[in-house]
Design a protein around this motif. Structure first.
Motif, PDB file in Angstrom:
ATOM      1  N   ASN A   1       0.918  -1.063  -0.002  1.00 45.41           N
ATOM      2  CA  ASN A   1       0.105   0.173  -0.106  1.00 45.41           C
ATOM      3  C   ASN A   1       0.983   1.202   0.018  1.00 45.41           C
ATOM      4  O   ASN A   1       1.506   1.583   1.083  1.00 45.41           O
ATOM      5  CB  ASN A   1      -0.992  -0.067   1.376  1.00 45.41           C
ATOM      6  CG  ASN A   1      -1.900   1.247   1.236  1.00 45.41           C
ATOM      7  OD1 ASN A   1      -1.729   2.236   0.582  1.00 45.41           O
ATOM      8  ND2 ASN A   1      -2.989   0.811   2.005  1.00 45.41           N
ATOM      9  N   GLU A   2       1.309   1.644  -1.192  1.00 47.13           N
ATOM     10  CA  GLU A   2       2.166   2.797  -1.241  1.00 47.13           C
ATOM     11  C   GLU A   2       2.031   4.270  -0.472  1.00 47.13           C
ATOM     12  O   GLU A   2       2.718   4.602  -0.090  1.00 47.13           O
ATOM     13  CB  GLU A   2       2.281   3.301  -2.835  1.00 47.13           C
ATOM     14  CG  GLU A   2       3.286   4.198  -2.914  1.00 47.13           C
ATOM     15  CD  GLU A   2       4.811   3.384  -3.125  1.00 47.13           C
ATOM     16  OE1 GLU A   2       5.755   3.944  -3.092  1.00 47.13           O
ATOM     17  OE2 GLU A   2       4.872   2.267  -3.194  1.00 47.13           O
ATOM     18  N   SER A   3       0.512   4.391  -0.233  1.00 45.88           N
ATOM     19  CA  SER A   3       0.061   5.612   0.881  1.00 45.88           C
ATOM     20  C   SER A   3       0.841   5.264   2.241  1.00 45.88           C
ATOM     21  O   SER A   3       0.635   5.985   2.865  1.00 45.88           O
ATOM     22  CB  SER A   3      -1.169   5.858   0.758  1.00 45.88           C
ATOM     23  OG  SER A   3      -1.838   4.714   1.294  1.00 45.88           O
ATOM     24  N   ARG A   4       0.947   3.837   2.457  1.00 46.16           N
ATOM     25  CA  ARG A   4       1.509   3.387   4.014  1.00 46.16           C
ATOM     26  C   ARG A   4       2.830   3.518   3.981  1.00 46.16           C
ATOM     27  O   ARG A   4       3.619   3.710   4.987  1.00 46.16           O
ATOM     28  CB  ARG A   4       0.551   2.693   4.551  1.00 46.16           C
ATOM     29  CG  ARG A   4      -0.793   2.672   4.507  1.00 46.16           C
ATOM     30  CD  ARG A   4      -1.548   1.485   4.968  1.00 46.16           C
ATOM     31  NE  ARG A   4      -1.344   1.335   6.482  1.00 46.16           N
ATOM     32  CZ  ARG A   4      -1.723   0.323   7.441  1.00 46.16           C
ATOM     33  NH1 ARG A   4      -2.701  -0.358   6.792  1.00 46.16           N
ATOM     34  NH2 ARG A   4      -1.440   0.331   8.621  1.00 46.16           N
TER      35      ARG A   4
END
Length: 159
Positions: free
Chosen positions: A41-44
């Motif tokens: 999850n690139e946003s995390r």
């Protein structure tokens, strides 16, 4: 001694050797088990941006542990630590993929939580830096001390 097994990231994205999977499966009937699965999850966690690689966003555990927890990044989640505490374990045995990164990160989290991490040396594989896992085992010994050489020593004798 009350103990549990934490299986770190034995999933398709990390190409675990068949021997590792079979050996962990041989130990499972004898111990309470918890597994982590690392998902992207690139946003995390910025795997793609920083490393130009990431685990699959929908990867699954290849081991049928008693409980499976999803994580994003190297360390186990607070939910994993809370669950292991709820088991009232005296020692958490650790095995899995990337002895020198994710497995080591699990060791730090367990140590900081007072959960007595102990590595199962023949049930780890290293990262691409050292696939043998020797670097991770040496780092584990240095930081935490507890290492069991063979998973077979954890299986009760049949009698």
């Amino acid at each position: 001694m009350r103990q549990a097994l934490l299986i770190v990231d034995v999933q398709r994205s990390f190409s675990p050797p068949t021997k590792l999977i079979r050996s962990i499966e041989e130990l499972l009937p004898h111990i309470t088990s918890v597994a982590t699965v690392e998902r992207h999850n690139e946003s995390r966690v910025p795997f793609r941006r920083q490393l130009d690689w990431a685990p699959a966003p929908d990867d699954e555990a290849l081991i049928a542990a008693d409980r499976i927890f999803i994580k994003h990044g190297y360390s186990p989640t607070p939910e994993v630590i809370d669950y292991l505490r709820s088991l009232k374990t005296e020692r958490v045995l650790v095995c899995g993929i990337q002895a020198d990164t994710c497995v080591l990160a699990a060791g730090f989290a367990l140590f900081d939580a007072g959960l007595s991490p102990t590595l199962v040396a023949d049930l780890v594989v290293g990262s691409s830096v050292d696939r043998s896992g020797r670097l991770g085992i040496a780092l584990w010994r240095h930081h935490f001390g507890g290492v069991v050489s063979s998973y077979r020593d954890l299986i009760p004798e049949r009698g």
